[in-house]
Design a protein around this motif. Structure first.
Motif, mmCIF file in Angstrom:
data_model
loop_
_atom_site.group_PDB
_atom_site.id
_atom_site.type_symbol
_atom_site.label_atom_id
_atom_site.label_comp_id
_atom_site.label_asym_id
_atom_site.label_seq_id
_atom_site.Cartn_x
_atom_site.Cartn_y
_atom_site.Cartn_z
ATOM 1 N N TYR A 174 0.797 5.385 -17.398
ATOM 2 C CA TYR A 174 2.058 6.122 -17.341
ATOM 3 C C TYR A 174 3.114 5.316 -16.565
ATOM 4 O O TYR A 174 4.265 5.224 -16.977
ATOM 5 N N TYR A 175 2.713 4.734 -15.473
ATOM 6 C CA TYR A 175 3.655 4.034 -14.585
ATOM 7 C C TYR A 175 4.109 2.681 -15.146
ATOM 8 O O TYR A 175 5.125 2.151 -14.726
ATOM 9 N N ARG A 176 3.374 2.139 -16.113
ATOM 10 C CA ARG A 176 3.761 0.867 -16.733
ATOM 11 C C ARG A 176 5.126 0.968 -17.419
ATOM 12 O O ARG A 176 5.795 -0.027 -17.637
ATOM 13 N N TYR A 177 5.534 2.174 -17.759
ATOM 14 C CA TYR A 177 6.815 2.383 -18.434
ATOM 15 C C TYR A 177 7.961 2.652 -17.452
ATOM 16 O O TYR A 177 9.034 3.080 -17.842
ATOM 17 N N ASN A 178 7.710 2.406 -16.161
ATOM 18 C CA ASN A 178 8.730 2.532 -15.107
ATOM 19 C C ASN A 178 9.337 3.924 -14.988
ATOM 20 O O ASN A 178 10.502 4.064 -14.626
ATOM 21 N N ARG A 213 6.197 17.780 -1.310
ATOM 22 C CA ARG A 213 6.587 17.183 -2.592
ATOM 23 C C ARG A 213 6.292 15.693 -2.528
ATOM 24 O O ARG A 213 6.288 15.096 -1.457
ATOM 25 N N TYR A 214 6.056 15.120 -3.704
ATOM 26 C CA TYR A 214 5.792 13.686 -3.755
ATOM 27 C C TYR A 214 6.344 13.074 -5.036
ATOM 28 O O TYR A 214 6.566 13.763 -6.029
ATOM 29 N N ARG A 215 6.598 11.784 -4.951
ATOM 30 C CA ARG A 215 7.133 11.008 -6.077
ATOM 31 C C ARG A 215 6.409 9.671 -6.078
ATOM 32 O O ARG A 215 6.281 9.031 -5.030
ATOM 33 N N ILE A 216 5.958 9.257 -7.251
ATOM 34 C CA ILE A 216 5.240 7.990 -7.378
ATOM 35 C C ILE A 216 5.929 7.171 -8.460
ATOM 36 O O ILE A 216 6.280 7.696 -9.518
ATOM 37 N N ILE A 217 6.111 5.882 -8.184
ATOM 38 C CA ILE A 217 6.755 4.994 -9.149
ATOM 39 C C ILE A 217 6.152 3.596 -9.031
ATOM 40 O O ILE A 217 5.658 3.213 -7.967
ATOM 41 N N ARG A 218 6.211 2.865 -10.123
ATOM 42 C CA ARG A 218 5.784 1.465 -10.133
ATOM 43 C C ARG A 218 6.944 0.604 -9.642
ATOM 44 O O ARG A 218 8.068 0.743 -10.097
ATOM 45 N N VAL A 219 6.650 -0.277 -8.706
ATOM 46 C CA VAL A 219 7.626 -1.258 -8.240
ATOM 47 C C VAL A 219 7.245 -2.577 -8.911
ATOM 48 O O VAL A 219 6.143 -3.088 -8.691
ATOM 49 N N ASN A 241 8.779 -17.427 -9.796
ATOM 50 C CA ASN A 241 7.459 -17.297 -9.183
ATOM 51 C C ASN A 241 7.336 -15.922 -8.525
ATOM 52 O O ASN A 241 8.264 -15.470 -7.850
ATOM 53 N N VAL A 242 6.199 -15.292 -8.699
ATOM 54 C CA VAL A 242 5.969 -13.971 -8.106
ATOM 55 C C VAL A 242 5.821 -14.113 -6.599
ATOM 56 O O VAL A 242 4.956 -14.834 -6.113
ATOM 57 N N THR A 243 6.689 -13.430 -5.861
ATOM 58 C CA THR A 243 6.619 -13.452 -4.397
ATOM 59 C C THR A 243 5.894 -12.210 -3.865
ATOM 60 O O THR A 243 5.298 -12.260 -2.805
ATOM 61 N N GLU A 244 5.988 -11.110 -4.612
ATOM 62 C CA GLU A 244 5.265 -9.880 -4.278
ATOM 63 C C GLU A 244 4.793 -9.256 -5.580
ATOM 64 O O GLU A 244 5.588 -9.056 -6.490
ATOM 65 N N PRO A 245 3.494 -8.930 -5.666
ATOM 66 C CA PRO A 245 2.979 -8.358 -6.910
ATOM 67 C C PRO A 245 3.468 -6.918 -7.108
ATOM 68 O O PRO A 245 3.927 -6.278 -6.161
ATOM 69 N N GLU A 246 3.342 -6.436 -8.344
ATOM 70 C CA GLU A 246 3.748 -5.056 -8.613
ATOM 71 C C GLU A 246 2.924 -4.100 -7.762
ATOM 72 O O GLU A 246 1.779 -4.377 -7.427
ATOM 73 N N MET A 247 3.545 -2.979 -7.402
ATOM 74 C CA MET A 247 2.914 -2.006 -6.508
ATOM 75 C C MET A 247 3.178 -0.591 -7.018
ATOM 76 O O MET A 247 4.064 -0.372 -7.855
#
Length: 111
Positions: free
Chosen positions: A12-16, A27-33, A42-48
């Motif tokens: 689900y989160y792959r679609y941002n 309450r809570y909110r979750i998202i892909r960074v 170059n990747v400096t920080e991986p997706e989270m």
């Protein structure tokens, strides 16, 4: 108690798209960074996965930033499980009540 299935799968989160939910006053909110990259690509920080919690009754956008707490987790199945565990731990140690009254909200925000 919040279960892993309650916060949807990693796909689900792959679609941002953010996912919002609530549990007994929290309450809570979750998202892909997405990956953070330098100017050379170059990747400096991986997706989270980023999870944010705040007290009811307002939406993410209408809640003051000082009432929000956030944490980032690896974008993996293990990170997904860690999000669930963190949400439950924060709920247990927090002072969340379903449906704050206006006077309670003013007290929290020191108005």
């Amino acid at each position: 108690m919040i279960e892993e299935k309650d916060i949807l799968s990693l796909n689900y989160y792959r679609y941002n798209q953010p996912f919002s939910g609530s549990f007994q006053g929290m309450r809570y909110r979750i998202i892909r960074v997405p990956d953070q990259k330098d100017e050379d690509g170059n990747v400096t920080e991986p997706e989270m996965l980023e999870a944010v919690i705040w007290p009811e009754p307002f939406s993410f956008e209408k809640t003051a930033d000082e009432l929000k707490t956030s944490r980032r987790f690896p974008f993996t199945e293990e990170g997904h499980a860690q999000v669930t565990a963190w949400l439950n731990a924060e709920h247990e140690k927090g002072d969340y009540h379903p449906g704050f009254t206006l006077s309670e909200l003013k007290k929290i925000r020191n108005l």
